[in-house]
Design an enzyme around this catalytic site. Structure first.
Site, mmCIF file in Angstrom:
data_model
loop_
_atom_site.group_PDB
_atom_site.id
_atom_site.type_symbol
_atom_site.label_atom_id
_atom_site.label_comp_id
_atom_site.label_asym_id
_atom_site.label_seq_id
_atom_site.Cartn_x
_atom_site.Cartn_y
_atom_site.Cartn_z
ATOM 1 N N LYS A 1 -0.611 11.743 4.881
ATOM 2 C CA LYS A 1 -0.467 10.356 6.098
ATOM 3 C C LYS A 1 0.497 8.961 5.182
ATOM 4 C CE LYS A 1 -3.118 7.588 6.483
ATOM 5 N NZ LYS A 1 -4.029 6.123 6.831
ATOM 6 N N LYS B 1 0.977 -0.880 -0.313
ATOM 7 C CA LYS B 1 -0.227 -0.028 0.430
ATOM 8 C C LYS B 1 0.668 1.042 0.024
ATOM 9 C CE LYS B 1 -3.616 2.772 0.327
ATOM 10 N NZ LYS B 1 -4.865 3.456 -0.852
HETATM 11 P P1 NAP Z 1 -12.290 8.306 7.566
HETATM 12 O O1 NAP Z 1 -13.977 8.310 6.349
HETATM 13 O O2 NAP Z 1 -12.467 8.940 8.944
HETATM 14 O O3 NAP Z 1 -13.954 6.750 8.518
HETATM 15 C C1 NAP Z 1 -12.968 6.225 9.819
HETATM 16 C C2 NAP Z 1 -13.445 5.932 10.593
HETATM 17 O O4 NAP Z 1 -13.452 5.098 12.001
HETATM 18 C C3 NAP Z 1 -14.441 7.006 10.825
HETATM 19 O O5 NAP Z 1 -15.874 6.675 11.159
HETATM 20 C C4 NAP Z 1 -14.212 6.582 12.386
HETATM 21 O O6 NAP Z 1 -14.920 6.958 14.078
HETATM 22 C C5 NAP Z 1 -14.275 5.425 12.576
HETATM 23 N N1 NAP Z 1 -12.818 5.276 13.931
HETATM 24 C C6 NAP Z 1 -11.819 6.145 14.450
HETATM 25 N N2 NAP Z 1 -11.242 5.128 15.861
HETATM 26 C C7 NAP Z 1 -12.252 4.964 15.704
HETATM 27 C C8 NAP Z 1 -11.896 4.332 17.234
HETATM 28 N N3 NAP Z 1 -10.852 3.890 18.177
HETATM 29 N N4 NAP Z 1 -13.188 2.787 17.526
HETATM 30 C C9 NAP Z 1 -14.196 3.022 16.596
HETATM 31 N N5 NAP Z 1 -13.896 3.769 15.682
HETATM 32 C C10 NAP Z 1 -13.140 4.321 14.994
HETATM 33 O O7 NAP Z 1 -11.924 6.944 6.420
HETATM 34 P P2 NAP Z 1 -11.502 6.434 5.154
HETATM 35 O O8 NAP Z 1 -11.631 7.476 4.607
HETATM 36 O O9 NAP Z 1 -12.377 5.214 5.343
HETATM 37 O O10 NAP Z 1 -10.200 5.505 5.928
HETATM 38 C C11 NAP Z 1 -10.165 4.442 6.220
HETATM 39 C C12 NAP Z 1 -8.467 3.482 5.804
HETATM 40 O O11 NAP Z 1 -8.749 3.557 4.641
HETATM 41 C C13 NAP Z 1 -7.688 4.573 6.088
HETATM 42 O O12 NAP Z 1 -6.442 4.056 6.798
HETATM 43 C C14 NAP Z 1 -7.269 5.204 5.076
HETATM 44 O O13 NAP Z 1 -6.048 5.650 4.447
HETATM 45 C C15 NAP Z 1 -7.515 3.734 4.284
HETATM 46 N N6 NAP Z 1 -7.992 4.508 2.859
HETATM 47 C C16 NAP Z 1 -9.237 5.316 2.414
HETATM 48 C C17 NAP Z 1 -9.506 5.461 0.948
HETATM 49 C C18 NAP Z 1 -10.806 6.670 0.649
HETATM 50 O O14 NAP Z 1 -10.841 6.972 -0.342
HETATM 51 N N7 NAP Z 1 -11.255 7.400 1.444
HETATM 52 C C19 NAP Z 1 -8.886 5.233 0.204
HETATM 53 C C20 NAP Z 1 -8.126 3.182 0.216
HETATM 54 C C21 NAP Z 1 -7.535 3.803 0.948
HETATM 55 P P3 NAP Z 1 -15.695 9.162 13.649
HETATM 56 O O15 NAP Z 1 -16.634 9.071 13.227
HETATM 57 O O16 NAP Z 1 -15.493 9.032 15.169
HETATM 58 O O17 NAP Z 1 -14.466 9.532 13.292
#
Ligand code: NAP
Length: 293
Positions: free
Chosen positions: A239, A173
Site C-alpha cells: 500500500k 513517510k
Molecule cells: P490496523 O491494525 O489495521 O488498525 C487499523 C484500525 O482502524 C483497525 O482497528 C480498524 O478497525 C480501524 N478502522 C478502519 N476503518 C475504520 C472506520 N471507518 N472507523 C473506525 N475505525 C476504523 O492497522 P495498523 O497496523 O494499526 O496501521 C495503521 C496505520 O499506521 C496504517 O496507515 C499503517 O500504514 C501505519 N503504520 C503501521 C505500522 C505498523 O507497524 N503496523 C508502522 C507505521 C505506520 P477493524 O478492527 O474493524 O478493522
C-alpha cells in the site's frame, strides 16, 4: 494533568498502544473503532467509548486517527457520520495514518472550512515504537497547530519533526517507505548471493554491519531473514509503495527501483504471502535464484 480531551479513532496494531500511552500520560480519552469490541480494553482503563467518528469529534478538543489507508481516512473525516460533521472551529484534527499526501491536503481543506486545524502526522517505528512511545513522527500543517500538538506528540514519539505545510508529513513517510523497502530488497539480494556462493549469511551481516553497508534493516530484521520468520510483522508496505509511486507520477519523479520492489511485493501477495512481514521479500529473491539461505 493535560486539559484537552482527546478523541482516538482506529484502535489497531498501532492505535491501541498509542491510545494506552495517552491514557497513561493523564489525557481524558474518547475512543472509537469500527469493530467496537476493540474499545473495551481502553474503556476498562478509563476511556469513554463513542458510537461514531462524529460523536468522537463532538466530545473532544483534539481528534487523532490511526486508520489503514486513504479511503478509510476519507470516510472517517468526510463521511456523513464523520469527524468534520461533528467538529467545530478551534479544534485540532490529527491524522497519524500513512496515506496519500493529496488526501491529507483534502482533509486539511475541509478542516479549514470549519475553522479547525489539521495535521498529517504519520509515523515510523512499528508496533514496538508505538508501545514504547518512541515513534518518529513526521508532521505536515501550520506552525501554530504543530506547537499545539507537540506535548501530545512527545508522549507518542521520540523524534518529532515539523516537515512543512499540509501533506508534507505524508510525503516524508512515502520517502521513508521507499528507503525501507529498497533496503530490504538489497539486503535480500546480498544474502542470497553470499549463501549460494557458500558464504555464511549470518557472518556476512556481522561483517557488513561494521562498514558503510551497515543499516537498521539488517540489524532489526536479522533474525527474520536468517530464520525465515516473517510473522507477525509489517504487511502494509505494498500500500505504501503505491502511495510513493502515485506521488512520484504526479510530480514527474523517476523512481525505477521503487517500481521494481513494488512489483516484488505484488508477486508475494499473488502467491498468498501478502500477510507476511516485508522482510519476506527475501523469498522472492530466493525463489528466483533457486536457493534458500
Ligand atoms: P490496523 O491494525 O489495521 O488498525 C487499523 C484500525 O482502524 C483497525 O482497528 C480498524 O478497525 C480501524 N478502522 C478502519 N476503518 C475504520 C472506520 N471507518 N472507523 C473506525 N475505525 C476504523 O492497522 P495498523 O497496523 O494499526 O496501521 C495503521 C496505520 O499506521 C496504517 O496507515 C499503517 O500504514 C501505519 N503504520 C503501521 C505500522 C505498523 O507497524 N503496523 C508502522 C507505521 C505506520 P477493524 O478492527 O474493524 O478493522
Amino acid at each position: 494533568m493535560p486539559e484537552d480531551t482527546v478523541g482516538f479513532i482506529g484502535l489497531g496494531i498501532m492505535g491501541r498502544p498509542m491510545a494506552l500511552n495517552l491514557l497513561r500520560a493523564g489525557y481524558s480519552l474518547v475512543v472509537h473503532n469500527r469493530t467496537r469490541a476493540k474499545e473495551e480494553e481502553l474503556v476498562s482503563k478509563g476511556a469513554r467509548a463513542a458510537g461514531s467518528p462524529r460523536e468522537v469529534a463532538s466530545a473532544s478538543e483534539i481528534v487523532i486517527t490511526m486508520l489503514p489507508d486513504s479511503p478509510d481516512v476519507e470516510e472517517v473525516y468526510l463521511g456523513s457520520e464523520g469527524v468534520i460533521a461533528g467538529a467545530r472551529g478551534g479544534q485540532l484534527l490529527i491524522d497519524m495514518s500513512s496515506i496519500a499526501p493529496a488526501v491529507a491536503v483534502a482533509v486539511s481543506s475541509a478542516a479549514s472550512e470549519i475553522e479547525a486545524d489539521a495535521l498529517d502526522a504519520p509515523v515510523s517505528g512499528g508496533d514496538v515504537g508505538a508501545r514504547e512511545g518512541t515513534l518518529s513522527i513526521m508532521v505536515g500543517g501550520s506552525d501554530e497547530a504543530f506547537k499545539r500538538a507537540k506535548t501530545l506528540f512527545d508522549v507518542l514519539g521520540k523524534t518529532v519533526v515539523h516537515m512543512g505545510g499540509a501533506g508534507a508529513g505524508q510525503t516524508a513517510k512515502a520517502c521513508n517507505q521507499i528507503l525501507v523497502a529498497v533496503t530490504i530488497e538489497a539486503v535480500s539480494e546480498a544474502l542470497v548471493l553470499a549463501s549460494k556462493a557458500g558464504v555464511d549469511p549470518d557472518r556476512l551481516i556481522e561483517v557488513l554491519s561494521g562498514g558503510l553497508a551497515g543499516n537498521r534493516v539488517m540489524e532489526v530484521r536479522r533474525r527474520n531473514f536468517l530464520e525465515h520468520d516473517f510473522t507477525p510483522g509489517f504487511k502494509l508496505h505494498h500500500k505504501d509503495l503505491g502511495i510513493a509511486l502515485r506521488t512520484a507520477r504526479e510530480l514527474g519523479v523517476y523512481v525505477p527501483t521503487t517500481a521494481i520492489v513494488d512489483q516484488m511485493l505484488a508477486a508475494l501477495k499473488a502467491a498468498g504471502d501478502g500477510g507476511l512481514d516485508h522482510s519476506a521479500l527475501l523469498k522472492v529473491i530466493e525463489e528466483a535464484s533457486a536457493h534458500r539461505i
